[in-house]
Design a protein around this motif. Structure first.
Motif, mmCIF file in Angstrom:
data_model
loop_
_atom_site.group_PDB
_atom_site.id
_atom_site.type_symbol
_atom_site.label_atom_id
_atom_site.label_comp_id
_atom_site.label_asym_id
_atom_site.label_seq_id
_atom_site.Cartn_x
_atom_site.Cartn_y
_atom_site.Cartn_z
ATOM 1 N N VAL A 42 -50.340 -1.993 -9.299
ATOM 2 C CA VAL A 42 -50.064 -3.396 -9.605
ATOM 3 C C VAL A 42 -51.397 -4.130 -9.528
ATOM 4 O O VAL A 42 -52.402 -3.563 -9.094
ATOM 5 N N SER A 43 -51.412 -5.385 -9.939
ATOM 6 C CA SER A 43 -52.660 -6.148 -9.882
ATOM 7 C C SER A 43 -52.399 -7.531 -9.304
ATOM 8 O O SER A 43 -51.263 -8.011 -9.277
ATOM 9 N N ALA A 44 -53.469 -8.154 -8.850
ATOM 10 C CA ALA A 44 -53.417 -9.511 -8.311
ATOM 11 C C ALA A 44 -54.743 -10.192 -8.616
ATOM 12 O O ALA A 44 -55.794 -9.555 -8.558
ATOM 13 N N LEU A 52 -64.340 -7.927 -0.112
ATOM 14 C CA LEU A 52 -63.365 -6.864 -0.399
ATOM 15 C C LEU A 52 -64.014 -5.780 -1.245
ATOM 16 O O LEU A 52 -64.759 -6.083 -2.173
ATOM 17 N N LYS A 53 -63.728 -4.526 -0.924
ATOM 18 C CA LYS A 53 -64.337 -3.401 -1.630
ATOM 19 C C LYS A 53 -63.261 -2.459 -2.154
ATOM 20 O O LYS A 53 -62.140 -2.441 -1.656
ATOM 21 N N VAL A 54 -63.645 -1.670 -3.153
ATOM 22 C CA VAL A 54 -62.768 -0.620 -3.645
ATOM 23 C C VAL A 54 -62.505 0.349 -2.497
ATOM 24 O O VAL A 54 -63.388 0.610 -1.686
ATOM 25 N N ARG A 55 -61.317 0.873 -2.390
ATOM 26 C CA ARG A 55 -60.816 1.767 -1.342
ATOM 27 C C ARG A 55 -60.442 1.010 -0.073
ATOM 28 O O ARG A 55 -60.095 1.632 0.938
ATOM 29 N N SER A 69 -57.896 -0.082 -5.823
ATOM 30 C CA SER A 69 -58.433 0.970 -6.688
ATOM 31 C C SER A 69 -59.522 0.459 -7.634
ATOM 32 O O SER A 69 -60.352 1.246 -8.081
ATOM 33 N N ALA A 70 -59.542 -0.825 -7.945
ATOM 34 C CA ALA A 70 -60.572 -1.365 -8.839
ATOM 35 C C ALA A 70 -60.655 -2.872 -8.656
ATOM 36 O O ALA A 70 -59.677 -3.526 -8.288
ATOM 37 N N ALA A 80 -61.260 -12.939 -9.928
ATOM 38 C CA ALA A 80 -61.353 -11.511 -9.627
ATOM 39 C C ALA A 80 -59.961 -10.894 -9.744
ATOM 40 O O ALA A 80 -59.012 -11.365 -9.132
ATOM 41 N N VAL A 81 -59.861 -9.852 -10.557
ATOM 42 C CA VAL A 81 -58.596 -9.141 -10.720
ATOM 43 C C VAL A 81 -58.714 -7.832 -9.943
ATOM 44 O O VAL A 81 -59.594 -7.012 -10.205
ATOM 45 N N VAL A 82 -57.817 -7.664 -8.978
ATOM 46 C CA VAL A 82 -57.848 -6.505 -8.087
ATOM 47 C C VAL A 82 -56.687 -5.590 -8.448
ATOM 48 O O VAL A 82 -55.532 -6.017 -8.476
ATOM 49 N N ALA A 83 -57.008 -4.341 -8.752
ATOM 50 C CA ALA A 83 -55.974 -3.326 -9.004
ATOM 51 C C ALA A 83 -55.629 -2.668 -7.681
ATOM 52 O O ALA A 83 -56.508 -2.257 -6.922
#
Length: 162
Positions: A42-44, A52-55, A69-70, A80-83
């Motif tokens: 999902v995304s937000a 905030l970092k990947v993982r 995840s991305a 910023a779109v966070v997967a």
């Protein structure tokens, strides 16, 4: 015993020690080692993701339910779109909210999910619309300093003789 036998045992000990250190480093950093659970993405979108970092973990009630995840910047909205990859056995309603939190005072940042009350559940490809951005410590300190400076300014006095 001769020198060659000692060298062999010391070398074996060093190799085993390095392997143990690598294993511990992978476990502590939570890098997956191939036993990945089934996930759905999902995304937000956030105005500010701070550090905030990947993982980074995604938690609900303190339990890790997924991972970031991305991270990308939307060129149209400049948000910023966070997967987010959520583990398949955790189900959240469509009106769940996501916020960026910090573990401890100066700790790493993670996403906290708060479940909503909707009957419909999030599925792969959905967007979490209720989001709260990260609190940036530098911005808070700047606002505090400005408010203190405004308090210490002398009040303007009316001009004499008017």
């Amino acid at each position: 015993m001769n020198r060659g036998v000692y060298d062999f045992w010391v070398g074996l000990f060093v190799v085993l020690g390095m392997a143990a250190m690598a294993f511990l480093a992978l476990r502590v950093s939570s890098v997956s080692t191939g036993n990945a659970a089934a996930v759905y993405r999902v995304s937000a979108a956030f105005d500010n993701i701070g550090g905030l970092k990947v993982r980074a973990p995604v938690k609900s009630a303190g339990v890790v339910v997924g991972r970031v995840s991305a991270i990308q910047l939307d060129p149209k909205t400049y948000r910023a779109v966070v997967a987010i990859d959520l583990e398949q056995h955790f189900h959240f309603s469509k009106d769940s909210s996501a916020e960026i939190l910090t573990s401890g005072i100066l700790g790493d940042q993670y996403i906290g999910l708060t479940p909503g009350g909707d009957e419909a559940m999030l599925v792969a490809g959905d967007k979490i619309t209720l989001t709260s951005s990260a609190l940036v410590l530098e911005k808070l300190i700047g606002q505090f300093m400005l408010s203190k400076a405004d308090e210490n300014k002398p009040a303007a006095t009316p001009a004499a003789g008017k």
